[in-house]
Design a protein around this motif. Structure first.
Motif, PDB file in Angstrom:
ATOM      1  N   MET A   1       0.839  -1.410  -0.066  1.00  0.00           N
ATOM      2  CA  MET A   1      -0.061  -0.084   0.113  1.00  0.00           C
ATOM      3  C   MET A   1       0.965   1.287  -0.001  1.00  0.00           C
ATOM      4  O   MET A   1       1.633   1.386   0.824  1.00  0.00           O
ATOM      5  CB  MET A   1      -0.861   0.025   1.258  1.00  0.00           C
ATOM      6  N   THR A   2       0.625   2.233  -0.770  1.00  0.00           N
ATOM      7  CA  THR A   2       1.429   3.488  -1.071  1.00  0.00           C
ATOM      8  C   THR A   2       1.393   4.211   0.352  1.00  0.00           C
ATOM      9  O   THR A   2       0.254   4.468   1.025  1.00  0.00           O
ATOM     10  CB  THR A   2       0.715   4.431  -2.221  1.00  0.00           C
ATOM     11  N   ASP A   3       2.466   4.638   0.721  1.00  0.00           N
ATOM     12  CA  ASP A   3       2.692   5.723   1.998  1.00  0.00           C
ATOM     13  C   ASP A   3       2.182   6.776   1.662  1.00  0.00           C
ATOM     14  O   ASP A   3       2.886   7.566   0.773  1.00  0.00           O
ATOM     15  CB  ASP A   3       3.833   5.494   2.464  1.00  0.00           C
ATOM     16  N   THR A   4       1.141   7.448   2.013  1.00  0.00           N
ATOM     17  CA  THR A   4       0.789   9.130   1.595  1.00  0.00           C
ATOM     18  C   THR A   4       0.963   9.773   2.743  1.00  0.00           C
ATOM     19  O   THR A   4       0.363  10.968   3.085  1.00  0.00           O
ATOM     20  CB  THR A   4      -0.826   8.847   1.339  1.00  0.00           C
ATOM     21  N   THR A   5       1.703   9.458   3.787  1.00  0.00           N
ATOM     22  CA  THR A   5       2.040  10.409   4.874  1.00  0.00           C
ATOM     23  C   THR A   5       2.644  11.772   4.483  1.00  0.00           C
ATOM     24  O   THR A   5       2.307  12.784   4.821  1.00  0.00           O
ATOM     25  CB  THR A   5       2.913   9.673   5.839  1.00  0.00           C
ATOM     26  N   GLY A   6       3.536  11.603   3.612  1.00  0.00           N
ATOM     27  CA  GLY A   6       4.076  13.057   3.145  1.00  0.00           C
ATOM     28  C   GLY A   6       3.013  13.816   2.285  1.00  0.00           C
ATOM     29  O   GLY A   6       3.159  14.961   2.343  1.00  0.00           O
ATOM     30  N   PHE A   7       2.358  13.082   1.620  1.00  0.00           N
ATOM     31  CA  PHE A   7       1.366  13.699   0.737  1.00  0.00           C
ATOM     32  C   PHE A   7       0.360  14.615   1.756  1.00  0.00           C
ATOM     33  O   PHE A   7      -0.074  15.729   1.682  1.00  0.00           O
ATOM     34  CB  PHE A   7       0.381  12.829   0.001  1.00  0.00           C
ATOM     35  N   ALA A   8      -0.305  13.638   2.972  1.00  0.00           N
ATOM     36  CA  ALA A   8      -1.036  14.591   3.734  1.00  0.00           C
ATOM     37  C   ALA A   8      -0.524  15.668   4.485  1.00  0.00           C
ATOM     38  O   ALA A   8      -0.875  16.571   4.706  1.00  0.00           O
ATOM     39  CB  ALA A   8      -1.445  13.424   4.830  1.00  0.00           C
ATOM     40  N   ALA A   9       0.923  15.442   4.914  1.00  0.00           N
ATOM     41  CA  ALA A   9       1.641  16.454   5.351  1.00  0.00           C
ATOM     42  C   ALA A   9       1.775  17.870   4.568  1.00  0.00           C
ATOM     43  O   ALA A   9       1.443  19.036   4.933  1.00  0.00           O
ATOM     44  CB  ALA A   9       2.889  16.071   6.072  1.00  0.00           C
ATOM     45  N   LEU A  10       1.907  17.570   3.281  1.00  0.00           N
ATOM     46  CA  LEU A  10       2.020  18.684   2.327  1.00  0.00           C
ATOM     47  C   LEU A  10       0.761  19.490   2.050  1.00  0.00           C
ATOM     48  O   LEU A  10       0.681  20.570   2.566  1.00  0.00           O
ATOM     49  CB  LEU A  10       2.670  18.014   1.064  1.00  0.00           C
ATOM     50  N   GLU A  11      -0.324  18.779   1.992  1.00  0.00           N
ATOM     51  CA  GLU A  11      -1.554  19.167   1.869  1.00  0.00           C
ATOM     52  C   GLU A  11      -1.956  20.084   3.113  1.00  0.00           C
ATOM     53  O   GLU A  11      -2.348  21.200   3.029  1.00  0.00           O
ATOM     54  CB  GLU A  11      -2.819  18.224   1.472  1.00  0.00           C
ATOM     55  N   ARG A  12      -1.992  19.848   4.324  1.00  0.00           N
ATOM     56  CA  ARG A  12      -2.213  20.309   5.560  1.00  0.00           C
ATOM     57  C   ARG A  12      -1.426  21.390   5.869  1.00  0.00           C
ATOM     58  O   ARG A  12      -1.505  22.730   6.133  1.00  0.00           O
ATOM     59  CB  ARG A  12      -1.871  19.442   6.625  1.00  0.00           C
TER      60      ARG A  12
END
Length: 274
Positions: A1-12
């Protein structure tokens, strides 16, 4: 499964920046405002409708719902956006929250709208599942996403210019595609698997009217998360080339001005909770 932690942090991070939020509301949103009537109509909002406006941003969809007579609750993760929404739409209630884990009881709402928020969450299917959970049976969902490949769009002008002229070392963390859920072939099966039926998609020919052919570049630079995260760190030489490419595309497609109607069409997808 793709780790989207960095994406979530960028959006916030990006959407919580008051400068980004303000630039979106003042300029970029002139196109998203044109999609509001389609969202309001798709959920059949009217007097007494209990409506949830997810990823409500600065409140433009909430304002449309209130104008139709709905009782509106707006949810967003950005305090900067919510501050603007509370001022702009005093007739709605706004709360900070996570669209993937809503703090509402099952079957609370008659309608859920998501104005351009689906690509900005790490797990869009989970957001749609939450939307279904908080909707009453027979309730309506509608969400908007900018059109992707094949559409004549400012979005294409900008992101194709970045791909051609941007510093290859400046990339985005893994996350949902910006236009994935504009495609009914992807969106409809996800909706049906989460308890929706009667899926429908319509295209809204939204656009910007500008007096500067570089306006699309500026709007993405100053007032978006994904585009801004790619554009703001560019070295001067790359930024100049990207801007010039966008200007060239606008002039080639829409004439020599002095004013331009630059398209950035959107798809509005709607469905009914079963």
């Amino acid at each position: 499964m793709t780790d989207t932690t960095g994406f979530a942090a960028l959006e916030r991070r990006e959407w919580s920046d008051p400068n980004v939020a303000r630039a979106y509301a003042q300029a970029f949103a002139k196109a998203s405002d044109m999609v509001v009537p389609a969202l309001v109509a798709a959920v059949r909002a009217g007097s007494g409708t209990r409506a949830l406006d997810l990823c409500c941003g600065h409140g433009n969809v909430s304002a449309g719902l209130v104008g139709a007579g709905a009782e509106v609750t707006g949810v967003d993760f950005s305090p900067a956006m919510l501050e603007m929404a509370r001022i702009a739409v005093p007739g709605a209630r706004f709360v900070e929250g996570d669209a993937m884990a809503l703090e509402f009881e099952d079957g609370t709402f008659d309608a859920v709208t998501i104005g351009f928020g689906v690509p900005h969450v790490p797990d869009p299917p989970q957001v749609l599942a939450e939307a279904r959970r908080v909707l009453k049976p027979g309730g309506r969902l509608a969400f908007s996403v900018w059109c992707g490949a094949g559409a004549e769009s400012a979005l294409g002008y900008v992101f194709e210019a970045i791909a051609a002229h941007g510093d290859p070392g400046i990339t985005l963390p893994p996350g949902p595609g910006a236009t994935d859920y504009a495609d009914p072939a992807l969106a409809f099966p996800v909706l049906e698997a989460r308890g929706f039926a009667g899926c429908h998609c319509e295209t809204v020919p939204s656009a910007w009217k500008v007096d500067d052919p570089a306006a699309p570049y500026v709007y993405f630079l100053e007032g978006t998360a994904r585009g801004g995260a790619l554009l703001r760190p560019q070295p001067e030489e790359n930024a100049t080339a990207i801007r010039a490419s966008v200007v060239e595309r606008v002039l080639a497609a829409h004439g020599t001005g002095p004013e331009w109607r630059v398209p950035i069409p959107a798809n509005v997808t709607s469905a009914e909770a079963v």
